[in-house]
Motif scaffolding. Structure first.
Motif, PDB file in Angstrom:
ATOM      1  N   SER A  38       0.836  -1.213   0.000  1.00  0.00           N
ATOM      2  CA  SER A  38       0.000   0.000   0.000  1.00  0.00           C
ATOM      3  C   SER A  38       0.864   1.254   0.000  1.00  0.00           C
ATOM      4  O   SER A  38       0.551   2.239  -0.676  1.00  0.00           O
ATOM      5  CB  SER A  38      -0.917   0.007   1.223  1.00  0.00           C
ATOM      6  OG  SER A  38      -1.859  -1.033   1.155  1.00  0.00           O
ATOM      7  N   LEU A  39       1.955   1.222   0.760  1.00  0.00           N
ATOM      8  CA  LEU A  39       2.862   2.366   0.809  1.00  0.00           C
ATOM      9  C   LEU A  39       3.439   2.668  -0.568  1.00  0.00           C
ATOM     10  O   LEU A  39       3.458   3.823  -1.012  1.00  0.00           O
ATOM     11  CB  LEU A  39       3.990   2.097   1.807  1.00  0.00           C
ATOM     12  CG  LEU A  39       5.076   3.182   1.925  1.00  0.00           C
ATOM     13  CD1 LEU A  39       4.463   4.476   2.431  1.00  0.00           C
ATOM     14  CD2 LEU A  39       6.182   2.715   2.861  1.00  0.00           C
ATOM     15  N   LEU A  40       3.878   1.627  -1.276  1.00  0.00           N
ATOM     16  CA  LEU A  40       4.450   1.811  -2.613  1.00  0.00           C
ATOM     17  C   LEU A  40       3.392   2.276  -3.612  1.00  0.00           C
ATOM     18  O   LEU A  40       3.658   3.123  -4.479  1.00  0.00           O
ATOM     19  CB  LEU A  40       5.099   0.506  -3.091  1.00  0.00           C
ATOM     20  CG  LEU A  40       6.364   0.085  -2.333  1.00  0.00           C
ATOM     21  CD1 LEU A  40       6.833  -1.292  -2.805  1.00  0.00           C
ATOM     22  CD2 LEU A  40       7.473   1.112  -2.530  1.00  0.00           C
ATOM     23  N   LEU A  41       2.181   1.730  -3.503  1.00  0.00           N
ATOM     24  CA  LEU A  41       1.094   2.159  -4.387  1.00  0.00           C
ATOM     25  C   LEU A  41       0.777   3.640  -4.175  1.00  0.00           C
ATOM     26  O   LEU A  41       0.570   4.390  -5.138  1.00  0.00           O
ATOM     27  CB  LEU A  41      -0.156   1.318  -4.123  1.00  0.00           C
ATOM     28  CG  LEU A  41      -0.160  -0.122  -4.650  1.00  0.00           C
ATOM     29  CD1 LEU A  41      -1.367  -0.873  -4.113  1.00  0.00           C
ATOM     30  CD2 LEU A  41      -0.163  -0.137  -6.177  1.00  0.00           C
ATOM     31  N   CYS A  42       0.739   4.060  -2.915  1.00  0.00           N
ATOM     32  CA  CYS A  42       0.436   5.453  -2.585  1.00  0.00           C
ATOM     33  C   CYS A  42       1.527   6.386  -3.104  1.00  0.00           C
ATOM     34  O   CYS A  42       1.239   7.402  -3.760  1.00  0.00           O
ATOM     35  CB  CYS A  42       0.290   5.592  -1.077  1.00  0.00           C
ATOM     36  SG  CYS A  42      -0.169   7.239  -0.526  1.00  0.00           S
ATOM     37  N   ILE A  43       2.778   6.035  -2.839  1.00  0.00           N
ATOM     38  CA  ILE A  43       3.898   6.870  -3.304  1.00  0.00           C
ATOM     39  C   ILE A  43       3.922   6.956  -4.821  1.00  0.00           C
ATOM     40  O   ILE A  43       4.061   8.034  -5.408  1.00  0.00           O
ATOM     41  CB  ILE A  43       5.230   6.317  -2.767  1.00  0.00           C
ATOM     42  CG1 ILE A  43       5.299   6.466  -1.246  1.00  0.00           C
ATOM     43  CG2 ILE A  43       6.417   7.028  -3.421  1.00  0.00           C
ATOM     44  CD1 ILE A  43       6.512   5.807  -0.613  1.00  0.00           C
ATOM     45  N   ARG A  80      -7.659  -1.405  -2.204  1.00  0.00           N
ATOM     46  CA  ARG A  80      -6.948  -2.255  -1.233  1.00  0.00           C
ATOM     47  C   ARG A  80      -7.286  -1.831   0.196  1.00  0.00           C
ATOM     48  O   ARG A  80      -7.478  -2.674   1.073  1.00  0.00           O
ATOM     49  CB  ARG A  80      -5.444  -2.163  -1.490  1.00  0.00           C
ATOM     50  CG  ARG A  80      -4.600  -3.067  -0.600  1.00  0.00           C
ATOM     51  CD  ARG A  80      -3.113  -2.926  -0.941  1.00  0.00           C
ATOM     52  NE  ARG A  80      -2.274  -3.738  -0.080  1.00  0.00           N
ATOM     53  CZ  ARG A  80      -1.962  -5.008  -0.282  1.00  0.00           C
ATOM     54  NH1 ARG A  80      -2.438  -5.620  -1.377  1.00  0.00           N
ATOM     55  NH2 ARG A  80      -1.196  -5.683   0.548  1.00  0.00           N
ATOM     56  N   GLN A  81      -7.382  -0.515   0.430  1.00  0.00           N
ATOM     57  CA  GLN A  81      -7.692  -0.023   1.773  1.00  0.00           C
ATOM     58  C   GLN A  81      -9.127  -0.362   2.172  1.00  0.00           C
ATOM     59  O   GLN A  81      -9.401  -0.719   3.317  1.00  0.00           O
ATOM     60  CB  GLN A  81      -7.485   1.501   1.853  1.00  0.00           C
ATOM     61  CG  GLN A  81      -6.123   1.998   1.399  1.00  0.00           C
ATOM     62  CD  GLN A  81      -4.975   1.134   1.855  1.00  0.00           C
ATOM     63  OE1 GLN A  81      -4.750   0.961   3.046  1.00  0.00           O
ATOM     64  NE2 GLN A  81      -4.239   0.580   0.894  1.00  0.00           N
ATOM     65  N   ILE A  82     -10.038  -0.246   1.233  1.00  0.00           N
ATOM     66  CA  ILE A  82     -11.447  -0.510   1.531  1.00  0.00           C
ATOM     67  C   ILE A  82     -11.698  -1.990   1.816  1.00  0.00           C
ATOM     68  O   ILE A  82     -12.500  -2.343   2.676  1.00  0.00           O
ATOM     69  CB  ILE A  82     -12.332  -0.024   0.360  1.00  0.00           C
ATOM     70  CG1 ILE A  82     -12.274   1.513   0.265  1.00  0.00           C
ATOM     71  CG2 ILE A  82     -13.774  -0.483   0.526  1.00  0.00           C
ATOM     72  CD1 ILE A  82     -12.951   2.083  -0.951  1.00  0.00           C
ATOM     73  N   ASN A  90      -7.340   4.009   6.685  1.00  0.00           N
ATOM     74  CA  ASN A  90      -8.757   3.650   6.720  1.00  0.00           C
ATOM     75  C   ASN A  90      -9.609   4.681   5.995  1.00  0.00           C
ATOM     76  O   ASN A  90     -10.067   5.669   6.580  1.00  0.00           O
ATOM     77  CB  ASN A  90      -9.224   3.504   8.173  1.00  0.00           C
ATOM     78  CG  ASN A  90     -10.652   2.988   8.266  1.00  0.00           C
ATOM     79  OD1 ASN A  90     -11.221   2.521   7.279  1.00  0.00           O
ATOM     80  ND2 ASN A  90     -11.234   3.078   9.438  1.00  0.00           N
ATOM     81  N   LEU A  91      -9.838   4.446   4.707  1.00  0.00           N
ATOM     82  CA  LEU A  91     -10.616   5.381   3.901  1.00  0.00           C
ATOM     83  C   LEU A  91     -12.106   5.301   4.183  1.00  0.00           C
ATOM     84  O   LEU A  91     -12.864   6.168   3.733  1.00  0.00           O
ATOM     85  CB  LEU A  91     -10.362   5.117   2.410  1.00  0.00           C
ATOM     86  CG  LEU A  91      -8.914   5.277   1.927  1.00  0.00           C
ATOM     87  CD1 LEU A  91      -8.821   4.988   0.437  1.00  0.00           C
ATOM     88  CD2 LEU A  91      -8.393   6.673   2.223  1.00  0.00           C
ATOM     89  N   GLU A 222     -10.232   6.471  15.603  1.00  0.00           N
ATOM     90  CA  GLU A 222      -9.989   6.816  14.200  1.00  0.00           C
ATOM     91  C   GLU A 222      -9.291   8.168  14.039  1.00  0.00           C
ATOM     92  O   GLU A 222      -9.142   8.659  12.923  1.00  0.00           O
ATOM     93  CB  GLU A 222     -11.317   6.842  13.423  1.00  0.00           C
ATOM     94  CG  GLU A 222     -12.018   5.502  13.319  1.00  0.00           C
ATOM     95  CD  GLU A 222     -11.239   4.472  12.520  1.00  0.00           C
ATOM     96  OE1 GLU A 222     -10.229   4.858  11.882  1.00  0.00           O
ATOM     97  OE2 GLU A 222     -11.629   3.298  12.522  1.00  0.00           O
ATOM     98  N   MET A 223      -8.867   8.771  15.150  1.00  0.00           N
ATOM     99  CA  MET A 223      -8.219  10.078  15.086  1.00  0.00           C
ATOM    100  C   MET A 223      -6.947  10.050  14.243  1.00  0.00           C
ATOM    101  O   MET A 223      -6.675  10.960  13.457  1.00  0.00           O
ATOM    102  CB  MET A 223      -7.905  10.588  16.494  1.00  0.00           C
ATOM    103  CG  MET A 223      -9.114  11.036  17.275  1.00  0.00           C
ATOM    104  SD  MET A 223      -9.883  12.487  16.526  1.00  0.00           S
ATOM    105  CE  MET A 223     -11.249  12.764  17.655  1.00  0.00           C
ATOM    106  N   ALA A 224      -6.155   8.991  14.405  1.00  0.00           N
ATOM    107  CA  ALA A 224      -4.902   8.894  13.645  1.00  0.00           C
ATOM    108  C   ALA A 224      -5.178   8.808  12.155  1.00  0.00           C
ATOM    109  O   ALA A 224      -4.535   9.487  11.343  1.00  0.00           O
ATOM    110  CB  ALA A 224      -4.101   7.683  14.116  1.00  0.00           C
ATOM    111  N   ASN A 225      -6.153   7.975  11.780  1.00  0.00           N
ATOM    112  CA  ASN A 225      -6.507   7.854  10.366  1.00  0.00           C
ATOM    113  C   ASN A 225      -7.076   9.163   9.829  1.00  0.00           C
ATOM    114  O   ASN A 225      -6.773   9.572   8.708  1.00  0.00           O
ATOM    115  CB  ASN A 225      -7.530   6.721  10.166  1.00  0.00           C
ATOM    116  CG  ASN A 225      -6.887   5.353  10.164  1.00  0.00           C
ATOM    117  OD1 ASN A 225      -5.985   5.065   9.384  1.00  0.00           O
ATOM    118  ND2 ASN A 225      -7.339   4.492  11.063  1.00  0.00           N
TER     119      ASN A 225
END
Length: 293
Positions: A38-43, A80-82, A90-91, A222-225
């Motif tokens: 997920s990190l690589l996909l986002c970047i 992937r996140q969903i 967490n989208l 969920e504050m962090a997300n």
């Protein structure tokens, strides 16, 4: 440039040292496994979109390819996140209508704010042929006003709620953007300073209160997300806004004068588009936030 990088590095190092000793955790810390895919996909997705937009006027076909790749990667990342039980981000919290509204307004705000922050010095120094010192003096009153109003907006928010602050801030930003379309010569320097002052007062009314309002609608776990999503999306919007508005200004300036990369015509055309975005933000603040109070 080397001196700028050195100074920035020193300042960043000082901030890191102070943060290490002064910033404490206020919530529980949980160790989780990092989702590297997920990190690589986002970047990859964000990089493709940003680079594609920033070079669209010089390398059209390469930019389109990068944009398509970036959009596809972001789509895969989102799916992937969903679908994940332990998402990297967490989208699903975007289903919260108040938080979603706060994200939309923050993105519009950052697009206009970052785009205009880039174009203001170009207007003053390149188009008006003023010095860097004059540019700083024109923008100084607005910066001081924002520094003064930021501590007060929290009290205004507690007393009046988000609706009045959002409407006032959006209206001030729209007026400041629309006012730039009347700038025609170096004689308008005083007007430019007033418009910059109004712009930063509007930003001060919105930037932190809208985030506070949106985050208050989320459960504590969920504050962090929520922080990650609203910070990432508004920063992305600011970067996209800067890239797009710079391309618009350059193209409009070329249309008016093929030998010019920045002139009054290009700047004013760009600020007309910013005015439209600020108007959309104002409409959302008037209609959308009233229903969410």
């Amino acid at each position: 440039m080397a001196q700028y990088i050195f100074n920035t590095g020193i300042i960043s190092l000082v901030i890191v040292i102070f943060a290490t000793f002064s910033v404490k955790n206020v919530s529980s810390v949980n160790k989780i496994q990092l989702d590297y895919v997920s990190l690589l996909l986002c970047i990859g997705g964000l990089t493709g979109i940003l680079v594609g937009l920033s070079s669209i006027s010089t390398n059209l076909y390469e930019s389109i390819i990068l944009l398509v790749i970036g959009i596809i990667l972001i789509f895969i990342f989102s799916r992937r996140q969903i679908c994940s039980d332990l998402p990297f981000l967490n989208l699903k919290i975007l289903k919260n209508s108040k938080f979603r509204m706060a994200v939309i307004i923050s993105m519009l705000l950052y697009a206009v704010m970052m785009g205009s922050s880039t174009i203001y010095p170009i207007l003053i120094q390149t188009v008006m042929k003023k010095s860097a010192v004059m540019s700083a003096l024109i923008m100084l009153p607005g910066s001081l006003a924002m520094a003064l109003i930021n501590p007060l907006t929290g009290m205004f928010y507690d007393q009046f709620g988000i609706n009045k602050l959002a409407i006032s801030g959006s209206l001030l930003i729209m007026i400041s953007c629309f006012g730039i379309t009347f700038i025609n010569s170096t004689r308008d320097v005083f007007l430019l300073g007033i418009l910059y002052l109004l712009r930063l007062l509007g930003v001060g009314c919105l930037m932190m209160p809208i985030v506070t309002w949106g985050m208050q609608s989320l459960p504590e776990e969920e504050m962090a997300n929520g922080t990650a999503i609203i910070t990432a999306l508004r920063t992305l919007s600011g970067a996209l806004g800067t890239a797009v508005f710079m391309e618009v200004m350059t193209s409009a300036s070329h249309f008016y004068n093929a030998n010019s990369t920045a002139n009054y015509y290009g700047v004013k055309f760009t600020f007309k588009i910013m005015t439209l975005l600020a108007l959309i933000q104002l409409i959302i603040s008037i209609i959308g936030l009233r229903k969410k109070q």
